[in-house]
Each structure stands twice: as C-alpha cells, then as structure tokens.
Design a protein around this motif. Structure first.
Motif, short mmCIF file in Angstrom:
data_model
loop_
_atom_site.label_atom_id
_atom_site.label_comp_id
_atom_site.label_asym_id
_atom_site.label_seq_id
_atom_site.Cartn_x
_atom_site.Cartn_y
_atom_site.Cartn_z
N GLU A 333 0.83 -1.15 0.08
CA GLU A 333 0.11 0.04 0.13
C GLU A 333 0.78 1.17 -0.06
OE1 GLU A 333 -2.59 -0.31 3.24
OE2 GLU A 333 -3.92 -1.86 2.33
N ALA A 334 2.22 1.11 0.41
CA ALA A 334 2.84 2.28 0.47
C ALA A 334 3.44 2.53 -0.91
CB ALA A 334 4.10 2.07 1.41
N LEU A 335 3.75 1.66 -1.51
CA LEU A 335 4.23 1.83 -2.96
C LEU A 335 2.83 2.15 -3.56
CD1 LEU A 335 5.90 -1.72 -3.80
CD2 LEU A 335 6.96 0.52 -3.52
N ALA A 336 1.70 1.98 -3.59
CA ALA A 336 0.74 2.53 -4.33
C ALA A 336 0.35 3.93 -3.89
CB ALA A 336 -0.74 1.54 -3.87
N ARG A 337 0.64 4.41 -2.76
CA ARG A 337 0.42 5.80 -2.11
C ARG A 337 1.46 6.48 -2.78
NH1 ARG A 337 -1.81 3.56 2.45
NH2 ARG A 337 0.11 3.01 3.23
N LYS A 338 2.74 6.03 -3.09
CA LYS A 338 3.83 6.75 -3.62
C LYS A 338 3.56 6.93 -5.06
CE LYS A 338 8.68 6.97 -4.80
NZ LYS A 338 9.96 6.07 -5.08
N LYS A 339 3.13 5.90 -5.71
CA LYS A 339 2.67 6.34 -7.20
C LYS A 339 1.70 7.30 -7.34
CE LYS A 339 1.41 4.07 -11.53
NZ LYS A 339 0.77 5.27 -11.86
N ILE A 340 0.54 7.21 -6.43
CA ILE A 340 -0.72 8.21 -6.52
C ILE A 340 0.07 9.65 -6.16
CG2 ILE A 340 -2.80 8.79 -5.27
CD1 ILE A 340 -3.32 5.85 -5.01
N ARG A 341 0.73 9.60 -5.17
CA ARG A 341 1.47 10.96 -4.82
C ARG A 341 2.06 11.56 -5.99
NH1 ARG A 341 2.49 9.17 -0.01
NH2 ARG A 341 4.67 8.61 -0.54
N LEU A 342 2.93 10.74 -6.47
CA LEU A 342 3.82 11.36 -7.53
C LEU A 342 2.81 11.60 -8.72
CD1 LEU A 342 6.95 8.94 -7.30
CD2 LEU A 342 6.86 11.09 -6.75
N ASP A 343 2.13 10.93 -9.30
CA ASP A 343 1.01 11.03 -10.07
C ASP A 343 0.28 12.48 -10.01
OD1 ASP A 343 1.63 8.84 -11.80
OD2 ASP A 343 -0.07 7.74 -10.87
N ARG A 344 -0.22 12.65 -8.80
CA ARG A 344 -0.99 13.83 -8.32
C ARG A 344 -0.12 15.14 -8.49
NH1 ARG A 344 -3.77 12.07 -3.55
NH2 ARG A 344 -1.85 12.08 -2.69
N LYS A 345 1.25 14.91 -7.91
CA LYS A 345 1.97 16.09 -7.74
C LYS A 345 2.51 16.31 -9.12
CE LYS A 345 5.93 17.76 -5.13
NZ LYS A 345 7.06 17.34 -4.30
N TYR A 346 2.77 15.60 -9.94
CA TYR A 346 3.04 16.03 -11.43
C TYR A 346 2.13 16.44 -12.15
CZ TYR A 346 4.51 15.66 -16.11
OH TYR A 346 4.69 15.82 -17.57
N ILE A 347 1.09 15.68 -12.23
CA ILE A 347 -0.18 16.24 -13.03
C ILE A 347 -0.83 17.59 -12.62
CG2 ILE A 347 -2.60 15.57 -13.53
CD1 ILE A 347 -1.51 12.62 -13.75
N ILE A 348 -1.02 17.81 -11.08
CA ILE A 348 -1.75 18.73 -10.82
C ILE A 348 -0.74 20.12 -10.71
CG2 ILE A 348 -3.01 19.88 -8.78
CD1 ILE A 348 -4.12 17.11 -8.20
N SER A 349 0.46 19.83 -10.33
CA SER A 349 1.47 21.14 -10.27
C SER A 349 2.16 21.23 -11.61
CB SER A 349 2.49 20.80 -9.15
OG SER A 349 3.27 19.59 -9.70
N PRO A 363 -5.04 3.98 -16.30
CA PRO A 363 -6.06 3.95 -15.40
C PRO A 363 -5.64 4.42 -14.00
CG PRO A 363 -6.18 1.94 -16.69
CD PRO A 363 -4.82 2.64 -16.97
N SER A 364 -4.55 4.42 -13.30
CA SER A 364 -3.90 4.77 -12.23
C SER A 364 -4.03 6.28 -12.01
CB SER A 364 -2.68 3.99 -11.86
OG SER A 364 -1.66 4.60 -12.68
N ASN A 365 -3.66 7.07 -13.00
CA ASN A 365 -3.69 8.58 -12.94
C ASN A 365 -4.90 9.23 -13.54
OD1 ASN A 365 -3.42 8.51 -15.80
ND2 ASN A 365 -1.07 9.34 -15.59
N GLN A 366 -5.93 8.32 -14.00
CA GLN A 366 -6.94 8.94 -14.49
C GLN A 366 -7.80 10.14 -13.67
OE1 GLN A 366 -9.03 9.26 -17.02
NE2 GLN A 366 -10.77 10.07 -15.97
N VAL A 367 -7.96 9.71 -12.29
CA VAL A 367 -8.59 10.59 -11.55
C VAL A 367 -7.93 11.92 -11.45
CG1 VAL A 367 -9.41 10.94 -9.00
CG2 VAL A 367 -9.55 8.57 -10.24
#
Length: 577
Positions: A333-349, A363-367
C-alpha cells in the motif's frame, strides 16, 4: 487553546486591510513567534505544533462562517516546502472556500517571516473539511459562500472538484492495488535482503490521557492535538530506522473517523511501512478507549520523511524487510500511495508551458488527469483580463494575451435548456455535424460516465500540409449546486496504443472546453474556451486579427445543431458521453 489563539482574532481589525479593500468575512489570521518550547532538537518548529496552530485557525474560520460549533472531518495532503526556525514568525491565514450542506472546505495558507531580514516565504498550503455540529434538534444547513475576488471565485469553483476527489480517495487506492500491471511491478521489485532492516525495529506505541487542556471549546479532544501526537510517534519510528533526526516532507490525508473526549486513553501506533531510496513512509493510527470498552479507531495518516545531510541533501535509506501478511500489505500500500502521490503532484502542479504538454494516460492516474482537466478549464474561465475582440450579432469573441499563450473565448446564448445543450455538446462523436474543424472523432476509451478519450482528426491548415490529429481526454461535470455551470473540459493526453504517425501531424490541446450556464429554463449561455497552442492557433489567428469571422459561422452552426436536436430523440438518448 486560549493561549494559542491569543493573537488570532481581532474582530475590529478590518481597517487594517485598507479602506475599501475586500476581506472575506470568514477569514481568520494567526501569527505566532516560534519559541524554544515549540521546537525540536534541531531548533526547528515541530510540525506537530504547526498542525495544532493550523487546525485552530481553520476551526475558528469555519465557525465564523457557520455560526455554530464545528469539528475537523479531514485534512488533505500537505507538502512542507520549508522548515521554520526558532525566533521566526509563523503567519497562518484560513478562510472558507465553499460550503456544502453541513460541511465546508477551509483553505489554509502558512508562511514564515524573518523579523531580522524582513523576508517572507511560503511553508505549505492545506485544505481542511469541517462539519458543522447541530445544536438541539435543528438540522444544519450552511449558508453559501459568495466569492467576491477573482481568487475566491477560482477556489470556490475548484472546491467542488477537490470534494469529488476526497469522496473517491479510497477507491483510487483499491483500483491501483488490484491493477495487474502494478501488481507485476511489485513482484519484480528487487531488494537487498542482507541490508534490509526489519520493520519491527521501528514500531512505536504510546498512550496519552486526554486532559482538559487537550480539549477544544466543545469538550472534544482538539483535532490539532491528535495530529500533533500522531506526528510525534511517527517521528520516533522514522528516527529508529535512520538513527538520525528525520524531516517531515508530506502528510497524506488525515481522516477523522470518530470523536474523542476528555478522559479517553489515546493509543498511538506508528511503524515504517516502506523506504524509497531517499525517503520513507510511516503509517500512524490513533485509537481511543475508556475503561473496559473496545478500542475506537479515531484517525489514520501516512507521513513521508527524509533525512538530510549537512548540505541539506536527502541521504539514501536502507531497504526494509516487512513482516508477513500485515507488514506485506502495508509495504504494498505504501508503494501504491507513492505512485498516487507522484502522479498527483506531477499532473496537478505541471505548468502548462512545460513540454511535453500531454501527460501519459493510464487507469491509475485517470482521476488526477480528470481533476486537472476540469480545474484548468475553470481557472481559464475565471481569468479577469478578458478583452472583447469582435462581436457579430449575438456571438462575441474575447481574448487574453499573456507572455507565453493566447487564450480565446467564444460566447452566445441559445434557446435550448442548459442540460440538453450539455448533453448534445458533450457528445464529441457528433461534433463533426456542426464544427468544420472536426472531420473525424473516434471514441477510443470510455473511462466512465464522466470521462472519455477520443482521437480527433482536423483538416490541414494550408495547402499541401499534413492533416492533424489529437488524442483528447474529455471530462464533463454536472452542476454541484444551483447556480453552478455544466462543464465539458478537453485536454491532450498520450496513449501508448496510439502513438504519432507519419501520416498525421500530432497536435496538442493545452486547455479547452465548454462552460454552460442556465439563463432560464429554456435558455442557456454557452462559452467555448481555448488556450491556443501551436496546433490550434492557425485555425483562429485570422478571426482574432479581425480578418474573418469563421468563429461566428461555427457558433451559428452549433446553435442550429442544438435547436434541431432540442427535443430528446429516443434513438440518440444513449449517444451521450
């Protein structure tokens, strides 16, 4: 709490803002000088103490708007950009961005001030959700926030998108953990088992007795106090792994699952879940009980720490050896959160002037792509520097020229209900019926009922030139509440299954889409926006220069298309996005 808010609220300080200058009625400010009692062993402000001040400021802002007691429901992810030293001043500002039924989003800004040099810098930004507590049997119905400034309008609009993200936060994690590609990447990950540190070495458990000084004015345990205790045990767990003082960089969402009261025994548990070369994730939870009652889960959070060397650079960290079953689950789950965090930080910023403009879709960064798509369009629409370039009959063309981009907006009213116009315009597969720039629109992926990915083909601009194609993510949103618009956002993405080809010139759409307002039950105002990139600019440059009015003929064709399909056809009812 009274001592912490002594510098907080002066209800008579509106004159300090300057005569005639708007101040949000829910805005609350706190300024605190960092004393040694607030600092850690590195003479830096303890993040736990900062969280207490932030929660206190945000709570008072929420209560000022609600007019009744409020409690912290959650705090979104926080990225700490800088540390704060002893003797420096922390300035915190909080205000309600948007109110829903009984909950509201409070935006929090934290900056630091050096009294000797006069320098200011940003420390972090956060968004907290507070819930108004009913008094007696009356149901709470919060008054709506009325945004007045340009920035308030943007935050009010984006608050609806952030709320949507919070509601599906858990689903995002589960979808990623069930993703076969992600599972395969975990199984292929290599670790140095000899150098690995057992996670049991980092386990921390601590108990706190909730006393009256730990309670808020509602006699519940102060949410900021719980967050401070959680940060303390997380810091100890991280220190046990690295044998050094760690620096907290990010906190994943705090989510309060239930209240705690004076007299509770709070059990705080922390353990390192995983390490990632230069950082580590620590999981921490808070549980409460009184007497012989079973434990109540109060809160959970995940904190990312770094260990800095003497030059301020992150030190490499040893790998960890997770315990079987629960330890392995936390590790994954920590690996999953890291990927989500990096996707979110890159896409949104991600700045829209950066190259490449398109972000790879999966699919993992679609949201987060969908969030960024809609947010970018709302921010474009909220610009306050639109200039009317030309007008023909009832169709207007507005532009905004900036240093690195040219934005345009085409706007008109049509005698079609807003919901029907939204349904028709969002169906890109029919856009070629009214837009001459769309020669082909092929649906590639129907992600969900709100998002689809299309391949669009447009004609060549000049004679002998290549035909252009675009891979577009189309995201649509219904109004969150009365007065909100219908939104259809378009943005380029990349798909590995559809790379650029020699036959077509691959174009990029930075930000585009439609915003539709209901003028009356039978009339809607349609605005089309586009932040014109190199692939789009040739199509509209002559319009903006006043040399043609193709925008007018295109919008007239759109109006005619809407009027002809004003009444729902059974054959077309299922052809929406």
């Amino acid at each position: 709490m009274a001592s912490e808010s002594s510098l907080m609220e002066n209800l008579q300080d509106h004159h300090l803002e300057g005569e005639g200058q708007h101040r949000n009625p829910s805005e609350v400010k706190m300024s605190q000088i960092v004393l040694p009692c607030h600092a850690n062993n590195c003479r830096e402000l303890s993040i736990g103490q900062l969280l207490k001040w932030m929660d206190c400021t945000a709570c008072l802002s929420a209560e000022r708007h609600a007019g009744c007691p409020c409690v912290t429901a959650s705090v979104d992810d926080i990225y700490f950009e800088h540390t704060i030293g002893v003797g420096q001043v922390v300035n915190i500002k909080a205000k309600v961005n948007r109110a829903f039924n009984s909950s509201m989003e409070v935006g929090i800004e934290v900056s630091c001030e050096d009294l000797h040099s006069g320098r200011h810098w940003r420390v972090c930004q956060a968004f907290a959700t507070f819930v108004a507590r009913r008094t007696g049997t009356n149901k709470v119905q919060l008054k709506q926030v009325v945004p007045c400034t340009h920035r308030e309008q943007v935050e009010h609009s984006l608050a609806a998108e952030r709320r949507r993200m919070r509601l599906i936060h858990h689903d995002i994690m589960q979808d990623l953990l069930n993703n076969k590609t992600f599972q395969r990447s975990i199984s292929e990950e290599s670790r140095d088992e000899l150098a690995a540190v057992s996670t049991e070495r980092t386990r921390v458990e601590s108990v706190e007795l909730v006393l009256p000084p730990h309670a808020n004015h509602q006699v519940n345990t102060f949410g900021g106090q719980i967050m401070a205790w959680m940060e303390n045990v997380a810091n100890i767990a991280a220190s046990r792994l690295c044998n050094a003082h760690p620096t907290l960089r990010t906190i994943d969402m705090f989510y309060f699952r239930g209240p705690s009261q004076v007299g509770d025994r709070l059990i705080l548990k922390a353990i390192v879940n995983n390490t990632f070369k230069n950082s580590m994730e620590v999981g921490v939870c808070a549980e409460a009980y009184q007497g012989e009652e079973p434990l109540r889960h109060i809160n959970s959070a995940f904190m990312t720490f770094e260990v800095l060397d003497e030059n301020g650079r992150p030190r490499p960290l040893p790998p960890i050896k997770p315990e079987p079953q629960e330890g392995r689950r936390r590790y994954q789950e920590a690996l999953a959160r890291k990927k989500i965090r990096l996707d979110r930080k890159y896409i949104i910023s991600c700045k829209q002037t950066e190259v490449p403009l398109s972000v790879p879709w999966d699919p993992s960064n679609q949201v987060y792509l969908s969030y960024n798509n809609v947010s970018a369009l709302k921010m474009l629409a909220a610009k306050n520097s639109w200039v009317l370039s030309s007008k023909k009959n009832l169709v207007s063309l507005y532009t905004v020229e900036e240093s690195q981009s040219l934005c345009f907006r085409v706007e008109s009213e049509v005698d079609v209900p807003a919901h029907r116009a939204f349904t028709l315009v969002s169906d890109l597969s029919r856009r070629h019926e009214w837009d001459q720039h769309y020669t082909l629109c092929e649906l590639l992926i129907r992600v969900n009922e709100d998002d689809c990915i299309y391949r669009v083909v447009t004609p060549s601009v000049g004679e002998g030139g290549k035909v252009q194609d675009f891979i577009l993510l189309a995201s649509r949103r219904l109004p969150c509440e009365s007065g909100d618009p219908y939104v259809i956002a378009l943005q380029s993405v990349t798909l590995p299954t559809h790379p650029p080809t020699e036959e077509f010139n691959r174009g990029e759409v930075v930000c585009a889409g439609f915003i539709i307002y209901e003028v009356s039950k039978s009339v809607s105002k349609i605005s089309y926006y586009n932040q014109a990139g190199p692939g789009v600019l040739p199509y509209i440059s002559t319009d903006i220069a006043g040399l043609s009015s193709s925008f007018y003929s295109t919008f007239c064709a759109c109006s005619q298309y809407l009027m002809e399909n004003r009444v729902t056809s059974p054959l077309l009812a299922s052809a929406t996005l």
